[in-house]
Design an enzyme around this catalytic site. Structure first.
Site, short mmCIF file in Angstrom:
data_model
loop_
_atom_site.label_atom_id
_atom_site.label_comp_id
_atom_site.label_asym_id
_atom_site.label_seq_id
_atom_site.Cartn_x
_atom_site.Cartn_y
_atom_site.Cartn_z
CE LYS A 33 8.11 -29.73 -16.63
NZ LYS A 33 8.44 -29.41 -17.88
NE ARG A 128 8.32 -23.77 -22.24
CZ ARG A 128 8.12 -25.01 -21.96
NH1 ARG A 128 7.06 -25.19 -21.67
NH2 ARG A 128 9.01 -25.78 -21.74
CE1 TYR A 242 -23.24 -25.84 -2.28
CE2 TYR A 242 -21.38 -27.07 -2.89
CZ TYR A 242 -22.00 -26.46 -2.04
OH TYR A 242 -21.50 -26.03 -1.05
CG MET A 290 -13.21 -26.66 -1.55
SD MET A 290 -13.20 -25.18 -0.29
CE MET A 290 -14.16 -24.09 -1.21
C1 LIG Z 1 8.64 -30.36 -18.74
C2 LIG Z 1 9.69 -30.57 -19.79
C3 LIG Z 1 10.14 -31.67 -20.06
C4 LIG Z 1 9.44 -33.09 -19.75
O1 LIG Z 1 8.47 -33.08 -20.63
P1 LIG Z 1 7.47 -34.29 -20.78
O2 LIG Z 1 6.46 -33.91 -21.59
O3 LIG Z 1 6.71 -34.34 -19.45
O4 LIG Z 1 8.21 -35.54 -20.97
C5 LIG Z 1 11.57 -31.74 -20.93
N1 LIG Z 1 12.22 -30.61 -21.13
C6 LIG Z 1 11.66 -29.30 -20.61
C7 LIG Z 1 12.49 -28.14 -21.16
C8 LIG Z 1 10.42 -29.44 -20.28
O5 LIG Z 1 10.04 -28.19 -19.78
#
Ligand SMILES: *Cc1c(COP(=O)(O)O)cnc(C)c1O
Length: 374
Positions: A33, A128, A242, A290
């Protein structure tokens, strides 16, 4: 060239996948993802598919498009956010498998995509995503009648092995799924390390593949080189950057490198971070801007062309600690303007062998048996 250069070691990525896979008897999927945790979902997924991964997960249906293109028709691509309004065409066209999170999503799915593969996501306490025990009790018979391919849940505290939440979620997951003849999945990277009770039929690591904690044995996957734009001498008592936050306590050499908080290198990183010239660490001084960072190279015996922000000596978790965040955020914030290069020794060797074979074929057709070439 004044843009920073991110090098992604695909062999280290594959090694991390294999190392996690070796820790369980179950299938090891790959979570890609957020564009493969910032590293490029297509390249990452294609390489892990070669290493043996047969299942992938993305957060949203749209993210599945690039992954399907990369891995071809075989592997499962699960979608954590499930079947949202407007997703049907994308899910169908890319053969994506939504993880159904609610009664509404289940109804939408059977109405819009009858017979299309899906999984079920249960909420075992994280609050969640997923069906809570009451929803599940209502939906269970109907959902199971539609033949889900996977039932999954997610752990809230798996990075803390001693946390009581892990046992609690494990118990509830079993209560909700025992006796059901569908493949089950509970563990991400942290869950794999908790032990075999948590592994079920499939594990879903993400961050561990990309070299992040809590998988301490992970190989570093990313190297980040920042080109030096300018070097200047600064007298004792002069300030840098800065708000004059750094004052030279000796005559100093300051290098200005091309990357800043717009590239995900948080302003909070200013303190305690070093850039590397080979193995020599040079401290960041003054505020992160930046697009620019200033570095004290007084102790170097040469003027470097580039300095390294990420490597084996300074990992995404080191940066995260300095910025008061987690490795996940450092990875997924990696600058869009970085030039990205993917390296793989195994692919280089493959290509070399292929080109030799090509030449031989041309010079002496029939010398190479095509079946032996496979
Ligand atoms: C992001 C996620 C994972 C992977 O988690 P990691 O901690 O990066 O290994 C697995 N299952 C779900 C539902 C997630 O949201």
């Amino acid at each position: 060239m004044s843009t920073a250069h991110l090098t992604i070691d695909l062999d280290a990525l594959a090694d991390n996948w294999r190392a996690l896979d070796a820790r369980t008897k179950s299938e090891t999927a790959a979570v890609v993802k957020a564009n493969g945790y910032g590293l490029g979902a297509g390249r990452v997924a294609a390489h892990l598919a070669k290493a043996g991964a047969r299942s992938f997960f993305v957060a949203a249906a749209e993210e599945g498009v690039a992954v399907r293109k990369a891995v071809g028709p075989g592997p499962m691509i699960g979608v954590f956010s499930g079947h949202m309004e407007g997703d049907a065409a994308t899910l169908r066209a890319n053969a994506l498998t939504p993880m159904i999170n609610s009664v509404d999503q289940m109804l939408r799915h059977v109405e819009r995509l009858p017979g299309h593969r899906f999984g079920i996501q249960l909420d075992t306490g994280m609050n969640r995503l997923g069906l809570e025990p009451d929803d599940w009790a209502q939906l269970r018979e109907i959902a199971l009648g539609q033949n889900p391919v996977l039932i999954m849940s997610h752990l809230a505290c798996a990075d803390e092995p001693g946390h009581e939440m892990n046992q609690k979620q494990l118990r509830l997951f079993k209560e909700m799924t025992n006796g059901i003849d569908v493949r089950r999945s509970l563990a991400a990277t942290g869950g794999i390390l908790l032990g075999s009770e948590y592994h079920f039929d499939m594990c879903r690591p993400g961050v561990g593949l990309y070299g992040g904690e809590p998988f301490d044995e992970a190989k570093a996957v990313v190297t980040l080189d920042l080109p030096v734009i300018q070097v200047r001498d600064v007298a004792k008592g002069e300030t840098v950057g800065y708000s004059n936050t750094w004052t030279a306590s000796r005559p100093s050499r300051i290098a200005t490198v091309a990357a800043g908080y717009a590239d995900g290198l948080h302003r909070a990183l200013g303190r305690g971070i070093e850039l590397y010239a080979g193995k020599t660490a040079c401290p960041v001084v003054g505020r992160v801007s930046m697009d620019l960072i200033t570095v004290d190279i007084t102790d170097l015996d040469h003027e470097p062309d580039a300095l390294q922000m990420l490597n084996r000596l300074q990992t995404v978790d080191d940066l995260a600690e300095a910025a008061g965040t987690i490795g996940y955020e450092i990875l997924t914030s990696m600058g869009q303007r970085y030039r990205r290069t993917y390296v793989s020794r195994s692919e280089v060797v493959e290509r070399a062998v292929e080109s030799i074979r090509d030449k031989l074929r041309r010079v002496k057709p029939g010398l190479i048996s095509e079946s032996a070439a496979e």
